[in-house]
Design a protein around this motif. Structure first.
Motif, PDB file in Angstrom:
ATOM      1  N   ALA A   1       0.834  -1.214   0.000  1.00 41.29           N
ATOM      2  CA  ALA A   1       0.000   0.000   0.000  1.00 41.29           C
ATOM      3  C   ALA A   1       0.861   1.253   0.000  1.00 41.29           C
ATOM      4  O   ALA A   1       0.588   2.228  -0.736  1.00 41.29           O
ATOM      5  CB  ALA A   1      -0.932  -0.014   1.207  1.00 41.29           C
ATOM      6  N   PHE A   2       1.917   1.240   0.827  1.00 39.64           N
ATOM      7  CA  PHE A   2       2.811   2.399   0.876  1.00 39.64           C
ATOM      8  C   PHE A   2       3.546   2.571  -0.450  1.00 39.64           C
ATOM      9  O   PHE A   2       3.697   3.696  -0.966  1.00 39.64           O
ATOM     10  CB  PHE A   2       3.814   2.226   2.018  1.00 39.64           C
ATOM     11  CG  PHE A   2       4.800   3.348   2.126  1.00 39.64           C
ATOM     12  CD1 PHE A   2       4.427   4.578   2.668  1.00 39.64           C
ATOM     13  CD2 PHE A   2       6.113   3.206   1.667  1.00 39.64           C
ATOM     14  CE1 PHE A   2       5.327   5.617   2.757  1.00 39.64           C
ATOM     15  CE2 PHE A   2       7.014   4.244   1.760  1.00 39.64           C
ATOM     16  CZ  PHE A   2       6.630   5.459   2.304  1.00 39.64           C
ATOM     17  N   THR A   3       3.997   1.455  -1.031  1.00 44.51           N
ATOM     18  CA  THR A   3       4.715   1.534  -2.313  1.00 44.51           C
ATOM     19  C   THR A   3       3.800   2.056  -3.411  1.00 44.51           C
ATOM     20  O   THR A   3       4.212   2.887  -4.255  1.00 44.51           O
ATOM     21  CB  THR A   3       5.252   0.142  -2.692  1.00 44.51           C
ATOM     22  OG1 THR A   3       6.098  -0.339  -1.646  1.00 44.51           O
ATOM     23  CG2 THR A   3       6.032   0.194  -3.998  1.00 44.51           C
ATOM     24  N   ALA A   4       2.545   1.583  -3.425  1.00 49.26           N
ATOM     25  CA  ALA A   4       1.601   2.059  -4.444  1.00 49.26           C
ATOM     26  C   ALA A   4       1.324   3.546  -4.273  1.00 49.26           C
ATOM     27  O   ALA A   4       1.171   4.281  -5.263  1.00 49.26           O
ATOM     28  CB  ALA A   4       0.301   1.258  -4.351  1.00 49.26           C
ATOM     29  N   PHE A   5       1.238   3.998  -3.044  1.00 50.16           N
ATOM     30  CA  PHE A   5       0.998   5.414  -2.783  1.00 50.16           C
ATOM     31  C   PHE A   5       2.149   6.271  -3.304  1.00 50.16           C
ATOM     32  O   PHE A   5       1.945   7.307  -3.962  1.00 50.16           O
ATOM     33  CB  PHE A   5       0.800   5.624  -1.287  1.00 50.16           C
ATOM     34  CG  PHE A   5       0.575   7.054  -0.903  1.00 50.16           C
ATOM     35  CD1 PHE A   5      -0.671   7.650  -1.056  1.00 50.16           C
ATOM     36  CD2 PHE A   5       1.617   7.830  -0.397  1.00 50.16           C
ATOM     37  CE1 PHE A   5      -0.876   8.984  -0.715  1.00 50.16           C
ATOM     38  CE2 PHE A   5       1.411   9.153  -0.056  1.00 50.16           C
ATOM     39  CZ  PHE A   5       0.172   9.737  -0.200  1.00 50.16           C
TER      40      PHE A   5
ATOM     41  N   LEU B   1      -3.145   3.678  -8.949  1.00 51.62           N
ATOM     42  CA  LEU B   1      -2.347   3.169  -7.834  1.00 51.62           C
ATOM     43  C   LEU B   1      -2.819   3.746  -6.493  1.00 51.62           C
ATOM     44  O   LEU B   1      -2.674   3.105  -5.451  1.00 51.62           O
ATOM     45  CB  LEU B   1      -0.872   3.492  -8.055  1.00 51.62           C
ATOM     46  CG  LEU B   1      -0.175   2.737  -9.191  1.00 51.62           C
ATOM     47  CD1 LEU B   1       1.276   3.170  -9.323  1.00 51.62           C
ATOM     48  CD2 LEU B   1      -0.242   1.225  -8.940  1.00 51.62           C
TER      49      LEU B   1
ATOM     50  N   SER C   1      -3.719   1.595  -3.263  1.00 55.00           N
ATOM     51  CA  SER C   1      -3.131   1.917  -1.959  1.00 55.00           C
ATOM     52  C   SER C   1      -4.211   2.114  -0.896  1.00 55.00           C
ATOM     53  O   SER C   1      -4.109   1.606   0.232  1.00 55.00           O
ATOM     54  CB  SER C   1      -2.257   3.164  -2.071  1.00 55.00           C
ATOM     55  OG  SER C   1      -1.768   3.554  -0.801  1.00 55.00           O
TER      56      SER C   1
ATOM     57  N   THR D   1      -4.884  -0.247   2.375  1.00 53.41           N
ATOM     58  CA  THR D   1      -4.812   0.390   3.703  1.00 53.41           C
ATOM     59  C   THR D   1      -6.081   0.137   4.499  1.00 53.41           C
ATOM     60  O   THR D   1      -6.033  -0.190   5.694  1.00 53.41           O
ATOM     61  CB  THR D   1      -4.566   1.898   3.548  1.00 53.41           C
ATOM     62  OG1 THR D   1      -3.335   2.111   2.844  1.00 53.41           O
ATOM     63  CG2 THR D   1      -4.508   2.568   4.911  1.00 53.41           C
TER      64      THR D   1
END
Length: 414
Positions: free
Chosen positions: A17-21, A32, A36, A40
């Protein structure tokens, strides 16, 4: 177990989720951001279902048998009820075992359904343990590790309270007194008991310090060339006395702190209950006391197996704490004449043996067993009429007892 609430799957979802954000802002890809946000919400929702949703938890526990015995397996049964508005996935459970109890108290905890539905309200668990040390041991509480339906979050928490388990000393099977003469046997062999003076059924015995001079049997004394005193026989239930030395000065300091701490004291406690069981089987009314004469349990009638169980329970929590002296025991029992008199001691010195010497003449079967005799102590006791033996470990108890009561041998160690 780590207190981090996320599983490996949940941690991966949070990282994704953090990487997609970050990627959504870096590459201006709006989709994305949706991914994310969805991950989350899923991770946060999983944590919330385990930690914020109200749950009702209850555990019932019982032992089979109710009382444990050192060295014997025992089954622990649990019924765990967890009711929650949301279902939980399969997890793990583990029960807490105290020192002195061994086993494998863990396993798979099955998934539970929603509390809004009927069924699956209780989970039955069981496992086996082996008590290794005497005492009162608390079993529990049980801890359950559960996860949400997606497997993103986990929660490990304790359920219920500990339940005390009473662990009694082992009862060994000792040799019978069948080879003894009639006046030694209990109601299984003879039903006679000796008391003071009388005109019928007089039986002379050796003079002991404290006997009245009026009871001296002059004819028997002249015949045997030593002082003899009168006593009479009457039909009654014969009595046996088992004495357990609890004086802290004759045991290691661990014996005063908690049950099961000193191996030598545990051997003595095992000998105490095992010998009492043997004498009860022989038909004796058995009294179990310590060196100051205080009763450690209620008297046990001959043939009363339940009485031995009560004695074992009474001996489960005892420790070495009193400063009883052999002189005190000699004074307490000096006015009694009994069948078997069994004294179980820790450190035994020649002065201790000398203090106990008069008691040998007040018993038809005086037996003195010591865990840690000093040089010359057992020899002096044997010379005064005791049948003696050393029982440094429980493995020596059966042999020492057989030598004393069946062959009459004196196991003297220098």
């Amino acid at each position: 177990m780590s207190r981090f609430p996320l599983t490996a799957r949940g941690t991966g979802a949070a990282v994704l989720a953090f990487t997609a954000f970050v990627a959504a802002h870096a590459f201006q890809i709006t989709e994305l951001l949706y991914i994310s946000a969805l991950l989350t919400v899923a991770v946060a929702g999983s944590v919330a279902t385990l930690y914020l949703v109200r749950r009702t938890e209850r555990v019932e526990r019982f032992f089979d048998p109710d009382v444990g015995t050192v060295g014997r397996d025992l089954d622990v049964h649990l019924r765990v009820e967890i009711r929650s508005p949301l279902p939980t996935a399969q997890g793990r459970w583990r029960d807490r075992l105290p020192d002195g109890v061994t086993g494998v108290p863990e396993g798979v905890f099955p998934q539970t359904g929603s509390g809004m539905r009927t069924g699956q309200r209780g989970v039955d668990l069981h496992y086996s343990v082996t008590p290794q040390r005497r005492g009162i041991r608390n079993i529990g509480p049980i801890s359950v590790s559960s996860t949400d339906p997606f497997g993103f979050a986990r929660r490990r928490h304790a359920i219920g309270r500990p339940l005390p388990l009473t662990v009694t000393p082992a009862v060994l099977t000792l040799a019978p007194l069948a080879d003894q003469a009639g006046d030694v046997g209990g109601t299984m062999h003879a039903t006679t008991d000796q008391i003071g003076q009388g005109s019928d059924n007089l039986v002379p015995r050796h003079y002991a310090p404290g006997d009245s001079m009026r009871r001296i049997h002059w004819r028997a004394s002249a015949h045997r060339d030593q002082l003899m005193v009168r006593q009479e026989e009457q039909e009654s239930t014969p009595t046996a006395i088992v004495v357990l030395d609890r004086a802290s000065g004759r045991w290691n300091v661990e014996a005063t702190r908690a049950p099961g701490g000193d191996r030598g004291f545990e051997t003595a406690v095992c000998a105490c209950v095992s010998i009492a069981a043997r004498l009860v089987q022989e038909g004796y009314l058995v009294r179990v006391v310590d060196f100051d004469g205080a009763a450690l349990s209620d008297p046990i009638d001959g043939g009363d197996a339940a009485g031995i169980e009560r004695l074992a329970i009474d001996l489960a929590p005892i420790t070495a704490r009193r400063d009883g002296m052999p002189e005190t025991l000699a004074a307490v029992l000096s006015g009694e004449t009994v069948g078997p008199l069994v004294v179980i001691g820790g450190v035994l010195t020649p002065p201790d043996a000398a203090a106990l010497a008069p008691l040998a003449h007040h018993s038809s079967l005086p037996v003195l067993l010591a865990v840690t005799p000093t040089p010359g102590a057992l020899a002096e006791a044997a010379a005064s009429g005791w049948r003696v033996g050393r029982i440094a470990t429980e493995d020596e108890l059966e042999g020492a007892w057989a030598d004393a009561v069946q062959r009459g041998a004196h196991r003297v160690f220098s």
